[in-house]
Enzyme design. Structure first.
Site, PDB file in Angstrom:
ATOM      1  N   ASP A  77       0.865  -1.174   0.000  1.00 54.08           N
ATOM      2  CA  ASP A  77       0.000   0.000   0.000  1.00 54.08           C
ATOM      3  C   ASP A  77       0.904   1.227   0.000  1.00 54.08           C
ATOM      4  O   ASP A  77       1.610   1.488   0.973  1.00 54.08           O
ATOM      5  CB  ASP A  77      -0.890  -0.029   1.242  1.00 54.08           C
ATOM      6  N   TYR A 168     -12.692  13.150  -5.071  1.00 55.93           N
ATOM      7  CA  TYR A 168     -11.994  12.486  -6.182  1.00 55.93           C
ATOM      8  C   TYR A 168     -11.679  13.492  -7.284  1.00 55.93           C
ATOM      9  O   TYR A 168     -10.555  13.554  -7.787  1.00 55.93           O
ATOM     10  CB  TYR A 168     -12.855  11.348  -6.725  1.00 55.93           C
ATOM     11  N   ALA A 171      -8.934  15.867  -6.251  1.00 54.79           N
ATOM     12  CA  ALA A 171      -7.614  15.240  -6.293  1.00 54.79           C
ATOM     13  C   ALA A 171      -7.082  15.162  -7.716  1.00 54.79           C
ATOM     14  O   ALA A 171      -5.897  15.430  -7.974  1.00 54.79           O
ATOM     15  CB  ALA A 171      -7.675  13.846  -5.670  1.00 54.79           C
ATOM     16  N   LYS A 172      -7.940  14.798  -8.660  1.00 54.07           N
ATOM     17  CA  LYS A 172      -7.499  14.655 -10.045  1.00 54.07           C
ATOM     18  C   LYS A 172      -7.208  16.014 -10.684  1.00 54.07           C
ATOM     19  O   LYS A 172      -6.281  16.131 -11.506  1.00 54.07           O
ATOM     20  CB  LYS A 172      -8.551  13.888 -10.855  1.00 54.07           C
TER      21      LYS A 172
END
Length: 267
Positions: A77, A168, A171-172
């Site tokens: 991880d 999400y 973040a992208k």
């Protein structure tokens, strides 16, 4: 399968990764797995990072079949302390260099400004933004020596509102901004960094949203009816694009957001 072979044959006229070392994170499934296969097809020496042992070993076996070149595999991880360092140091120990870093690891998850906890934010940001940034930091000293490059895997639909994708998308967007802001710095040393931003792709990313695997096909089929091209992207198409971007074909492609989504982000 025939279409993928034809694409490989056509790309093979221009793309050559012989004696080049490529790190692919998120290599145990989806885009990362197919990217690993493409790089192997074109002769790369691979370091593959994933969290699912069975799938990662299957990808490694596929890669080995192409040119009998066994990848170095990391079952870990990347959000855990010391994991990124382990990948970089072991890759250099085995191969002596790094030519390409593909930041493909990512996870989605339902999120909203109304969430009661910051933990969801931290988890999504950790793998989708912090890990690519840290992996790049650690790889840069070696990429400077090889005049290599970095490819971040982002997302084309970040400019459109999708309920539940708040963090999400954030973040992208930040990942794409990272490439744009870092490119001028790295360019001075002969290193490139770009973002490949696919649209909705048939991967297992829905697992991060607690969607049962048995429902994937139904959901993707439903999504296809709302797409301009009428089809969800296959991971292999995005993977082929990544291999092209990371190759030496486009030496001045730098700091770029490269969208592949069948015009889905335009409507």
């Amino acid at each position: 399968m025939e279409g993928k072979k034809k694409m490989c044959d056509e790309m093979g006229e221009y793309v050559n990764y012989d004696d080049k070392v490529v790190i692919v994170t998120g290599a145990s499934s989806g885009i990362g797995a197919d990217a690993a296969r493409y790089f192997a097809k074109f002769g790369a020496k691979l370091a593959l990072v994933g969290r699912n042992e069975e799938r990662l070993m299957a990808v490694a076996r596929d890669c080995e079949e192409f040119k009998n070149n066994t990848p170095v595999c990391f079952l870990l991880d990347l959000t855990k302390e010391g994991s990124c360092e382990s990948v970089i140091s072991k890759t250099v120990e085995v191969y002596g260099k790094i030519n390409v870093l593909v930041n493909g690891a990512g996870v989605s998850g339902m999120s909203s400004v109304f969430d009661k906890s910051i933990e969801i934010f931290d988890d999504i940001m950790a793998i989708n933004l912090r890990v690519p940034f840290h992996m790049t930091q650690l790889a840069v000293p070696y990429l400077l020596k090889t005049k290599g490059n970095i490819v971040n895997v982002a997302y084309s639909m970040t400019t459109r509102f999708r309920p539940g994708f708040l963090v999400y998308n954030m973040a992208k967007i930040a990942l794409e901004s990272f490439a744009k802001q870092a490119a001028p710095e790295l360019m001075l040393e002969g290193v490139r960094i770009n973002c490949v931003s696919p649209g909705i792709t048939r991967t297992n990313i829905l697992s991060g949203m607690n969607v049962e695997h048995s429902s994937y096909s139904w959901l993707f089929d439903n999504v296809e009816s709302h797409l301009p091209c009428g089809k969800v992207l296959e991971p292999s198409e995005v993977a082929a694009y990544i291999c092209l971007v990371a190759s030496d074909i486009f030496p001045h492609m730098n700091g770029t957001r490269l969208v592949i989504d069948g015009a889905a982000s335009l409507v």
